[in-house]
Structures are given as C-alpha cells and as structure tokens.
Write an enzyme that holds these catalytic residues in place. Structure first.
Site, PDB file in Angstrom:
ATOM      1  CG  ASP A 210      -1.088   2.071  -3.499  1.00 57.76           C
ATOM      2  OD1 ASP A 210      -0.313   2.806  -3.589  1.00 57.76           O
ATOM      3  OD2 ASP A 210      -0.840   0.773  -4.029  1.00 57.76           O
ATOM      4  CD  GLU A 268      -0.406   5.940  -6.874  1.00 59.22           C
ATOM      5  OE1 GLU A 268       0.880   6.255  -6.861  1.00 59.22           O
ATOM      6  OE2 GLU A 268      -0.865   4.989  -6.261  1.00 59.22           O
TER       7      GLU A 268
HETATM    8  C1  GLC Z   1       1.771   3.398  -5.414  1.00 62.25           C
HETATM    9  C2  GLC Z   1       2.478   3.865  -4.185  1.00 62.25           C
HETATM   10  C3  GLC Z   1       4.122   3.362  -4.156  1.00 62.25           C
HETATM   11  C4  GLC Z   1       3.853   1.700  -4.287  1.00 62.25           C
HETATM   12  C5  GLC Z   1       3.049   1.444  -5.360  1.00 62.25           C
HETATM   13  C6  GLC Z   1       2.522  -0.153  -5.168  1.00 62.25           C
HETATM   14  O1  GLC Z   1       2.428   3.848  -6.336  1.00 62.25           O
HETATM   15  O2  GLC Z   1       2.964   5.578  -3.967  1.00 62.25           O
HETATM   16  O3  GLC Z   1       4.824   3.677  -3.226  1.00 62.25           O
HETATM   17  O4  GLC Z   1       5.074   1.109  -4.397  1.00 62.25           O
HETATM   18  O5  GLC Z   1       1.953   2.141  -5.467  1.00 62.25           O
HETATM   19  O6  GLC Z   1       1.767  -0.238  -3.947  1.00 62.25           O
END
Ligand code: GLC
Length: 524
Positions: A210, A268
């Site tokens: 994440d 991500e």
């Molecule tokens: C990422 C996740 C999202 C979450 C954020 C904070 O973007 O995909 O769902 O709210 O991180 O952890």
C-alpha cells in the site's frame, strides 16, 4: 524478450478479493475469510492464479483495514488467524496463491506505538516512531505545513499533552486515525521485517504494498505548491510522495523477500513519470508495480493506445513485467466509468478483452467478472472516511465496494444470512448473481470464463510488447502473443480482418464488429 525462467507472477491472473464484501459466513453482514474459502470453486472456475486480499490484519476499520492496529494478527471480524490458515491451505490445494495487502506507510491510531506516543512527552522516543511536530504561529495553533490529507482536510491533527495543554501535531496523509510512521527510525523497518517474515513463514505468496510511493518524507517537510489536489490526482512535484528515500526502504523489503524466492511484491505506485516509476522496479526493489494508466484511459482508441504504450514503456525501462488493471476498491467500477447501462457494460467487456490480450500480470477486482456497476448509495449508508473528511463534498469509494451477489432473488443475495449488510445491495442485482449468470451462456460471467480460458490456451507471450495495426481512426488493433485484438470505439460497425475468430465481446452485426465491442482473431 521474456526471460527463460519466468517467475509465476509474470503473466499471472490476480483476483482481488475485498474481504468485507466477498462473502459472510457468520451472519454479521460483513464478509470474512471463511467466505472466501466457501467460494473457492468460483475462483477455480475462473482459472485465476492468485488472490490479492485487501488488509485483514487487526484494525478498528476506520479505513476498512488500511488502519492496522496489529500487523501480525488477523482481525476477529474476518475470522482470525485460523481462518487465514484455512484459506491458505485450501487455496494452495487448488493451485491458487495468496497475496496480502501490507500497509507500511502508517498504522492505526489504536496501534500500541501510537497510544504510547500520545501518552509520552514531545521529543520522547515513543513520539519518534511517528511524525510529530510543533505547530506554527501563536501557541503553535497552526499546522506545521500546508499538507492536505488525501481524504480531504489538513494532513495534521493536534494532540492534547499529558498535562492537558494543547500540544504537538502529528502527520497523517490519510485519515486522522492513520498516523504516518517515521521511516527514519530504524525500529520501523525492524518491525516491518518481523511482519513480512510472520506472513511469509505462514505460506503467504507475497504482498501488494500500500502507498509504496509514500513512507519517506523530504527533510524539512516543505509546503505543497498545489494543496488543492483531488484524491488520486497526480502531481509528480507533490512533496508528500515519491521522495527518493523511499528506494532504500524498498531495498530493505526486497532483502527480506529474497529469503522467500516464491514470493512477489507489487507496489501501489501513483507516480506518473516513467523514469521515476521504473526506479521502483530496479532488480533490488519491488518485483512489480501497479500501473494505473489503463484505469484512467477513456474508452477511445488513442487514449487506450497511449495508456498501453506508456505502461509497456515504463515496465520495459526496468525490465519488469507490466501490470494491468481496470478497477479496484478505490475507483469507480468500469461499467459506470464507461457510460453505465448497456453501453458501459459493452465497453467494460471490450476493455476486459483488451487487458487480457496484453502481456504481463492482470489484476481483476471482485465483481468485475459479473459486470457489476458502481452503486449510488444514500448519504446515510456511506462509510468511507472520505465522505466525512471532505465535508460531504466527495462521496468516496463505497459505491465500488458493495457486497457480491451470489444467489437468490432478493438482497442479500446469498452474500450473508443477515439482511443488514454493511453496505446495502441494490434489489435489481437479482439479474447479476453468480447463480443466475452461471445458468446463462451469454452472461458476463460466462464471457469472462471464456476469455480467461483463451488467455491461457491461445496466447503465447514471448515478449512484453505488442505490434500495432491501423484499421480505422476509431478502432484499436494490436497483435500480442500471436492473437490480434481489435476494438471498435466508434459508432459504426467495423469489418474484421480475416482469420479464425476466437472470441467477441458482443455478437457480430452482419459479420462486422459492433460499436463498443472487441474481437480476438488467431494470427497463426
Ligand atoms: C491505498 C489504498 C486505499 C487506502 C489508502 C490508505 O491507496 O488502496 O484503499 O485508503 O491507501 O491506506
């Protein structure tokens, strides 16, 4: 060329399970891990290679699991550690791998570390695990800088000190219940290493990381030049993200992963400059990175082509496997994004054929195979912290997180025995249940099973590249893995090149490809 010894993930189909919304076995209206176990047949029928589970660690659920209070245990809401162990065993027995979400940028405000930090004095070691600063202005009443939270409002919250006086501020790039960790403190990495090994030793096959472009913060925390950014908009000059120090952190993570060669990391990475994106995929950093170009592309030939070319170029800079996704738990479902109704669904099916024709790893989001649209939820049902933090100006992401309809004619459609599901399910989803679609050879589910099967049997990927053909301005055509993929983004039917037709996303019209449809044609 794709290397001779290709790792399992390089061309794999990942299926993202949003556990709250997949299937509920204990009747509390929230999905759980035994619900995933119960529906593994559905995933086996699709022929996926791996599951990506959104966070299931212990959490007060302020951001539905992205606020982790204990990173080395499973929340009782999802069935605890024993349920995860059952899922790993049953999935592995079917040849399906399990990857988990890992949240290293922040913890929950209920994490013991943050609770200790609140109880401790400014400047104490307990505060050094997070990013506490004195405020600016008279009595430190203004936040330390102008950073905004991705969910809206300021990225800083002021605490009350032990003596009752107004105190320091702490940084949270997301919700106030998600304090950012201080990655300059070596304790933070040591703890993450424990977490990585904890799950890998239990047979987990890797992690989706994440906010992998977060974690490191620039010295002095300089102001943002553009604090009016909307959520998930990109600005590569944004000081909150993509600071160079992040790469050292990824090297540390990789050094642990290298002890578990079966396991993969997928970051991500909301970074749009290809050179910057590729840095995350160097041989000693992440194995793969999410590329969100296709999610952002319009249903329009040039826009789709640019997204594909760009994503291929970014991955090739790093000699990494490209990744593709059309939706996830943070974005509007593609059926709605592409225009909703019959048009939106037709385009979503066509885009699924575009994606599945590409070389690299695929990420499907649960419900995509059913053609689920986004749901317009009433104000009172909204749960995403974005709704509150934006002062009720942004509705947030709940609309793409509505539970999966499995069977029956009325909500909760076999998702739960409890009619009070955590998000309400639309009554007209009776037409979209897995049960209904399994019985219909023309359903979107039947279509997905066919194209997923063909991806395995008819494509022979030898390189991470495609060959473009020019048919018409409002059409897209490329050869990939020995198959020609044609998409009609225009408004009139498109004559198809000769060859054996492997699949179409909609019936041909007078032998031609309908608008908003795609076809796969064998080339050899
Ligand atoms: C990422 C996740 C999202 C979450 C954020 C904070 O973007 O995909 O769902 O709210 O991180 O952890």
């Amino acid at each position: 060329m794709i290397q001779a010894a290709v790792p399992w993930w390089a061309n794999a189909i990942f299926y993202q399970v949003y556990p709250r919304s997949f299937a509920d076995t204990n009747g509390d209206g929230v999905g759980d891990l035994d619900g995933v176990v119960a529906h593994l047949d559905h995933l086996s029928r699709l022929g996926i290679d791996a599951i990506w589970l959104n966070p299931v660690m212990v959490s007060p659920m302020a951001d539905h699991g992205y606020d982790v209070a204990d990173p080395r245990d499973v929340d009782p809401l999802f069935g605890g550690l024993a349920a995860l162990e059952r899922l790993i065993a049953d999935a592995h027995a079917r040849g399906i791998r399990i990857t988990m979400d890992l949240v290293p940028n922040h913890t929950s405000s209920k994490h013991v570390w943050f609770q200790a930090a609140l109880a401790a004095d400014p400047g104490s070691p307990a505060r050094e695990r997070y990013i506490f600063r004195d405020g600016l202005g008279v009595d430190g009443a203004a936040p330390p800088n102008n950073w905004v939270s991705v969910f809206g409002g300021p990225a800083w919250t002021r605490v009350t000190e032990a003596d009752g006086s107004p105190g320091q501020w702490y940084l949270h790039l997301f919700d106030a219940e998600q304090p950012d960790l201080n990655w300059e403190n070596p304790e933070v990495f040591d703890d993450l290493e424990k977490t990585l090994r904890f799950w890998l030793d239990r047979g987990v096959d890797g992690f989706r990381i994440d906010v992998a472009h977060g974690m490191a913060k620039p010295p002095g925390l300089p102001d943002m030049t553009n604090p009016d950014l909307e959520m998930l908009t990109l600005d590569d000059d944004d000081p909150r993200f993509n600071h160079d120090g992040v790469h050292e952190i990824h090297r540390g993570i990789r050094s642990v992963l290298d002890d578990y060669p079966h396991a993969v990391t997928i970051g991500e990475i909301w970074v749009f400059e290809n050179e910057d994106f590729a840095k995350y995929l160097r041989p000693d950093e992440l194995h793969m990175g999410f590329n969100f170009r296709l999610v952002r592309a319009e249903f329009e030939a040039t826009s789709i082509r640019e997204a594909i070319e760009n994503a291929l170029a970014a991955a090739s800079l790093a000699d990494a496997s490209p990744t593709w996704t059309l939706s996830n738990h943070d974005v509007e479902r593609e059926v709605s994004r592409y225009g909703d109704g019959a048009t939106g669904l037709a385009r979503a099916r066509a885009m699924a054929m575009v994606m599945l024709a590409l070389p690299g790893a695929m990420f499907l989001y649960n419900g995509e195979e059913l053609g689920l649209p986004n749901v317009e939820l009433p104000d009172g049902a909204l749960q995403d912290p974005v709704w509150e933090r934006s002062g009720h100006t942004e509705r947030g992401r709940d609309g793409c997180r509505v539970p999966i309809p499995w069977a029956g004619d009325a909500p909760p459609f076999g998702f739960s025995t409890n009619p009070d599901t955590w998000l309400p399910m639309p009554p007209d989803w009776s037409a979209l249940t897995v049960e209904r679609q399994l019985a219909d050879p023309d359903s979107t589910l039947a279509f997905f099973r066919t194209i997923l099967q063909l991806r395995r049997t008819s494509f022979h990927f030898t390189e991470y590249d495609v060959e473009w053909l020019q048919l018409r301005d409002d059409a897209l055509a490329f050869v990939s893995g020995g198959v020609l993929c044609v998409v009609n983004t225009g408004t009139t039917a498109l004559p198809l090149p000769d060859g054996e037709l492997l699949a179409v996303s909609a019936p041909l019209v007078g032998g031609e490809l309908a608008p908003d449809a795609a076809a796969w044609i064998a080339t050899d």
